[in-house]
Write a protein that holds these residues in place. Structure first.
Motif, PDB file in Angstrom:
ATOM      1  N   ALA A  72     145.751 -53.141  24.572  1.00  0.00           N
ATOM      2  CA  ALA A  72     145.220 -53.079  24.088  1.00  0.00           C
ATOM      3  C   ALA A  72     144.213 -52.881  24.467  1.00  0.00           C
ATOM      4  N   LEU A  73     143.363 -52.032  25.719  1.00  0.00           N
ATOM      5  CA  LEU A  73     141.925 -50.914  25.914  1.00  0.00           C
ATOM      6  C   LEU A  73     142.427 -49.489  25.327  1.00  0.00           C
ATOM      7  N   GLY A  74     144.051 -49.401  25.638  1.00  0.00           N
ATOM      8  CA  GLY A  74     144.115 -47.730  25.531  1.00  0.00           C
ATOM      9  C   GLY A  74     143.570 -47.234  25.918  1.00  0.00           C
ATOM     10  N   GLY A  75     143.353 -46.113  25.419  1.00  0.00           N
ATOM     11  CA  GLY A  75     142.775 -45.056  26.240  1.00  0.00           C
ATOM     12  C   GLY A  75     140.840 -45.358  26.755  1.00  0.00           C
ATOM     13  N   ARG A  76     140.516 -46.164  26.206  1.00  0.00           N
ATOM     14  CA  ARG A  76     139.195 -46.700  26.372  1.00  0.00           C
ATOM     15  C   ARG A  76     138.688 -47.057  27.630  1.00  0.00           C
ATOM     16  N   MET A  77     140.189 -47.917  28.465  1.00  0.00           N
ATOM     17  CA  MET A  77     139.603 -48.107  29.966  1.00  0.00           C
ATOM     18  C   MET A  77     139.684 -46.606  30.794  1.00  0.00           C
ATOM     19  N   ALA A  78     138.428 -46.816  31.585  1.00  0.00           N
ATOM     20  CA  ALA A  78     138.496 -45.322  32.061  1.00  0.00           C
ATOM     21  C   ALA A  78     138.516 -46.150  33.814  1.00  0.00           C
TER      22      ALA A  78
END
Length: 374
Positions: A72-78
């Motif tokens: 759900a977060l995709g590439g936004r998860m750091a």
């Protein structure tokens, strides 16, 4: 007068309308999304809010949920944080917050039950980072500015608007995999939120309406949500938890939550189970001191004031609540220690407390026997 004629307004019978007391309130902010599959709106919501680097907080024992959350977060998860413990130890919040700072996070995303959300709230307060939450139980914590931290054997709670999530996504599909044992006890936890909101000295007509509607939905739908994985039933209880948390978050807690937090902090009692066990006995104790509140709660739940404590106990048993505090590891000899601590703290109560009365309340909750009607 024919049956088709109407009675003039001025000739209407005299109705005894109670005087409404004056009140003031501060509404709690935040955006709410509710719907099947709402988890997958998460990326869109973060983008709209201009969040770019998210720290995902999700328990390590939630393998499937963790995978769905990553998707759900995709590439936004750091960064991902998986260590979650109930009652949120201070050192855990410190370490989690330090990791967020080192990774240059701009938003916290907590996905899970009350312990996961509690950790997210504590870190949000300490770091001033915005918080986004996806609840997977009925804790209702996501709708309150109340958070707790445990140091040693003492749990301290506080209110801070920084603990309020900026966005809450309710996805009832996530609740269909929740074990029945958690459905029942976390649902009773939500009912405790309704009850304390109704008998709070800060209650107003708006919080009353929220709490009474929450109690109605819980009484009506919690058994079905416990007995099946039906998404509609579990969704109804999710709405009830939201209503309950919103009401309690506005007016604050008193005797019931104070005792549960003491038992949790001092004896590591499980959070939802403790709320579920204790609620009928607190209702029974407070009933003589708050008859109006008990009457309204009983009416919402299809009960009578003299039977409310017993009926709440019956509901709790029907949805798998452990039979007394002894069933969750509390020893009878520890009751005196909790009683003394409660009196020493001077906890707020709608009915005055004495050593004898409080000890009797805790003994009854320890034994788990049904409260007598009356």
């Amino acid at each position: 007068m024919s049956t088709s004629e109407t009675v003039p307004f001025g000739d209407a019978p005299d109705l005894r309308v109670p005087t409404q007391k004056s009140f003031t309130r501060t509404s709690l902010g935040g955006r709410i999304l509710f719907g099947e599959g709402a988890l997958y709106d998460l990326a869109h919501e973060l983008d709209n809010a201009r969040f770019r680097r998210a720290m995902l907080i999700v328990s390590s024992n939630q393998v499937v949920l963790t995978q769905r959350s990553r998707e759900a977060l995709g590439g936004r998860m750091a960064l991902e944080w998986n260590e979650v413990r109930q009652h949120v130890p201070v050192e855990l919040a410190d370490r989690c917050g330090a990791s967020a700072a080192n990774a240059d996070i701009d938003v916290l995303v907590a996905i899970g039950g009350g312990s996961t959300i509690g950790l997210g709230k504590a870190v949000a307060v300490r770091s001033a980072l915005p918080l986004v939450v996806v609840p997977t139980t009925y804790s209702g914590s996501e709708m309150t500015p109340i958070y707790g931290l445990t140091t040693g054997r003492e749990k301290q709670t506080a209110r801070d608007n920084a603990a309020l999530p900026q966005i809450v996504l309710y996805d009832p599909m996530l609740l269909t995999t929740l074990p029945a044992s958690i459905v029942g006890t976390s649902g009773l936890n939500a009912l405790a939120h309704c009850a304390e909101a109704i008998w709070s000295s800060s209650a107003d007509p708006i919080t009353d309406s929220l709490a009474l509607e929450g109690a109605y939905r819980l009484q009506r739908y919690l058994p079905a949500a416990y007995g099946s994985t039906d998404v509609s039933a579990r969704g109804q209880v999710l709405v009830a938890a939201c209503l309950a948390g919103t009401a309690l978050g506005t007016v604050g807690t008193s005797l019931h939550h104070a005792l549960c937090h003491l038992l949790g902090g001092m004896l590591d009692a499980p959070h939802a189970e403790t709320h579920a066990i204790l609620l009928p006995y607190v209702i029974r104790y407070l009933q003589p001191g708050i008859p109006d509140a008990i009457e309204r709660l009983a009416d919402a739940m299809g009960s009578r004031p003299d039977r409310l404590a017993h009926d709440v106990w019956s509901l709790a048993q029907a949805v798998g609540t452990p039979p007394g505090l002894r069933a969750v590891g509390i020893k009878e000899g520890q009751i005196e220690m909790v009683t003394a601590a409660a009196l020493d703290k001077g906890i707020a109560s709608p009915r005055s407390l004495t050593h004898e009365a409080l000890q009797a309340l805790l003994h009854a909750a320890w034994s788990g026997e049904a409260p007598h009607p009356g």
